[in-house]
Design a protein around this motif. Structure first.
Motif, PDB file in Angstrom:
ATOM      1  N   ALA A 159      49.986  34.430 145.160  1.00  0.00           N
ATOM      2  CA  ALA A 159      48.929  34.340 144.355  1.00  0.00           C
ATOM      3  C   ALA A 159      47.819  34.152 145.262  1.00  0.00           C
ATOM      4  O   ALA A 159      46.490  34.727 145.143  1.00  0.00           O
ATOM      5  N   ALA A 208      44.322  36.458 145.472  1.00  0.00           N
ATOM      6  CA  ALA A 208      42.972  36.037 145.180  1.00  0.00           C
ATOM      7  C   ALA A 208      42.264  36.455 146.520  1.00  0.00           C
ATOM      8  O   ALA A 208      40.921  36.764 146.544  1.00  0.00           O
ATOM      9  N   THR A 250      41.384  40.102 146.162  1.00  0.00           N
ATOM     10  CA  THR A 250      40.527  40.176 145.140  1.00  0.00           C
ATOM     11  C   THR A 250      39.003  39.834 145.447  1.00  0.00           C
ATOM     12  O   THR A 250      37.790  40.551 145.365  1.00  0.00           O
ATOM     13  N   VAL A 302      33.369  34.375 141.063  1.00  0.00           N
ATOM     14  CA  VAL A 302      34.747  33.934 140.324  1.00  0.00           C
ATOM     15  C   VAL A 302      35.926  34.284 141.051  1.00  0.00           C
ATOM     16  O   VAL A 302      36.719  33.457 141.347  1.00  0.00           O
ATOM     17  N   ALA A 303      35.723  35.221 141.989  1.00  0.00           N
ATOM     18  CA  ALA A 303      37.022  35.605 143.012  1.00  0.00           C
ATOM     19  C   ALA A 303      37.234  34.508 143.884  1.00  0.00           C
ATOM     20  O   ALA A 303      38.133  34.079 144.308  1.00  0.00           O
ATOM     21  N   ALA A 313      36.279  31.057 143.278  1.00  0.00           N
ATOM     22  CA  ALA A 313      37.009  30.053 142.831  1.00  0.00           C
ATOM     23  C   ALA A 313      38.316  30.183 142.625  1.00  0.00           C
ATOM     24  O   ALA A 313      39.136  29.372 142.883  1.00  0.00           O
ATOM     25  N   ASN A 314      38.724  31.393 142.394  1.00  0.00           N
ATOM     26  CA  ASN A 314      40.055  31.844 142.067  1.00  0.00           C
ATOM     27  C   ASN A 314      41.052  31.560 143.467  1.00  0.00           C
ATOM     28  O   ASN A 314      42.092  31.099 143.448  1.00  0.00           O
ATOM     29  N   LYS A 357      41.584  27.937 143.888  1.00  0.00           N
ATOM     30  CA  LYS A 357      42.483  27.329 143.248  1.00  0.00           C
ATOM     31  C   LYS A 357      43.814  27.630 143.914  1.00  0.00           C
ATOM     32  O   LYS A 357      44.814  26.861 143.611  1.00  0.00           O
ATOM     33  N   ALA A 358      43.920  29.097 144.115  1.00  0.00           N
ATOM     34  CA  ALA A 358      45.304  29.105 144.583  1.00  0.00           C
ATOM     35  C   ALA A 358      45.640  28.771 145.946  1.00  0.00           C
ATOM     36  O   ALA A 358      46.855  28.300 145.949  1.00  0.00           O
TER      37      ALA A 358
END
Length: 346
Positions: A117, A121, A124, A158-159, A161-162, A165-166
């Protein structure tokens, strides 16, 4: 002739006098060697009840029945207690699984999935950054509107932030379960186990058993009655120990000693005696109870004494008047450890 008759009369009188004197001496000596006390037979009684609330499903004994220690006397309805035990057993299994999971930590497959993940991310974010750079050049060259650049900028944020989080999820998996979480899971498991033990105890108290051998004296409740915890259902008269309760005057207290052998007789069984021994002498004086049959004044200070006795045929009853004969000349033995052991010996 008259002289001979006189001599014979004198000799007969002397013989009768000597016989009477011997009888009186022997009778007085026997009285000195034996001592009679008067009292009543006594036993312990206990009120038996369930340790929990509920309706009675079965009553298995009647008044006058002899019961053994551990014998089932009555049963409450079992379904509510069984359902509660099964529910907590399921909760305990769930708590145990959580605690085991916390101890072992995440599985390798979960860690690999978290790393994948993170890599996804990162890719991305890289793609979003590249697209935003291209669109921004078009905007700088006035080949595209500002709105196009704003949209790609939002996608890049957004990428990012993801990806953050990952990475945090992966770090948590690598770190494992926190110590505080393990303690919490362990505490939840112990709480459920204690709750299950309590419910199993309540289930056991829903079955009423005789604590000792005895005779059912009173049957208080019937099937269908709803009882509260420890409310009496039976009165049990214990058959062991059994004793005669007598009272010794203060002036005679020195004659009585622990372990002194005794014989007990009753009017109900004339000619039959029961062997026993002095097993208790009260350390506190009291006034003579009015129910005691003694020739002395009832206002005298006396000491309650228990003479334990054997009754293999269960002939003696609570409150039965009895006469206790103490053998003052016999050697006092060490008091037996228990009445049952004493009665087994010849």
């Amino acid at each position: 002739m008259k002289k001979k008759i006189l001599i014979i009369v004198i000799i007969g009188a002397l013989t009768a006098g000597l016989a009477l004197a011997y009888w009186r001496w022997s009778h007085n000596n026997d009285q000195q060697r034996q001592w009679e006390l008067y009292g009543n037979m006594d036993i312990r009684e206990v009120d038996l009840g369930f340790g929990v609330d509920g309706p009675i499903a079965q009553v298995l004994v009647e008044e006058g029945d002899s019961v053994e220690a551990g014998q089932i006397l009555a049963i409450l309805e079992q379904e509510p207690f069984l359902d509660a035990v099964q529910a907590v057993e399921a909760t305990l299994k769930f708590a145990e699984a959580r605690m085991t999971e916390g101890i072992h930590g995440p599985r390798p497959q979960e860690i690999e999935r978290a790393r994948a993940a993170v890599q996804g991310a990162e890719a991305t974010l890289a793609n979003a950054t590249l697209i935003h750079s291209r669109r921004q050049r078009l905007v700088d060259e006035r080949a595209a509107s500002e709105e196009v650049a704003s949209t790609t900028q939002a996608d890049r944020i957004v990428a990012e932030a993801n990806l953050k989080k990952a990475r945090e999820d992966l770090a948590l998996l690598l770190e494992g379960t926190r110590h505080e979480q393990k303690q919490q899971q362990h505490a939840e498991f112990e709480a459920q186990r204690a709750n299950l033990a309590l419910l199993r105890y309540r289930l056991s108290r829903a079955t009423l058993k005789a604590p000792n051998a005895g005779i059912i004296r009173t049957r208080i409740q019937e099937p269908g009655a709803v009882v509260t915890a420890n409310s009496p259902v039976f009165t049990l008269a214990l058959t062991d120990p059994l004793w005669c309760r007598v009272y010794v005057d203060e002036s005679d207290l020195g004659k009585v000693r622990m372990g002194m052998p005794a014989r007990i007789t009753t009017d109900s069984y004339p000619g039959k005696s029961y062997r026993g021994w002095v097993g208790y002498i009260s350390p506190v004086a009291e006034f003579t109870p009015k129910a005691v049959e003694t020739p002395e004044l009832r206002t005298n200070l006396v000491y309650q004494t228990r003479v334990y006795t054997c009754d293999p045929d269960q002939e003696l009853r609570l409150g039965m008047p009895a006469t206790v004969t103490l053998s003052l000349h016999e050697e006092v033995r060490t008091a037996p450890a228990s009445l049952s052991d004493y009665c087994k010996t010849p």
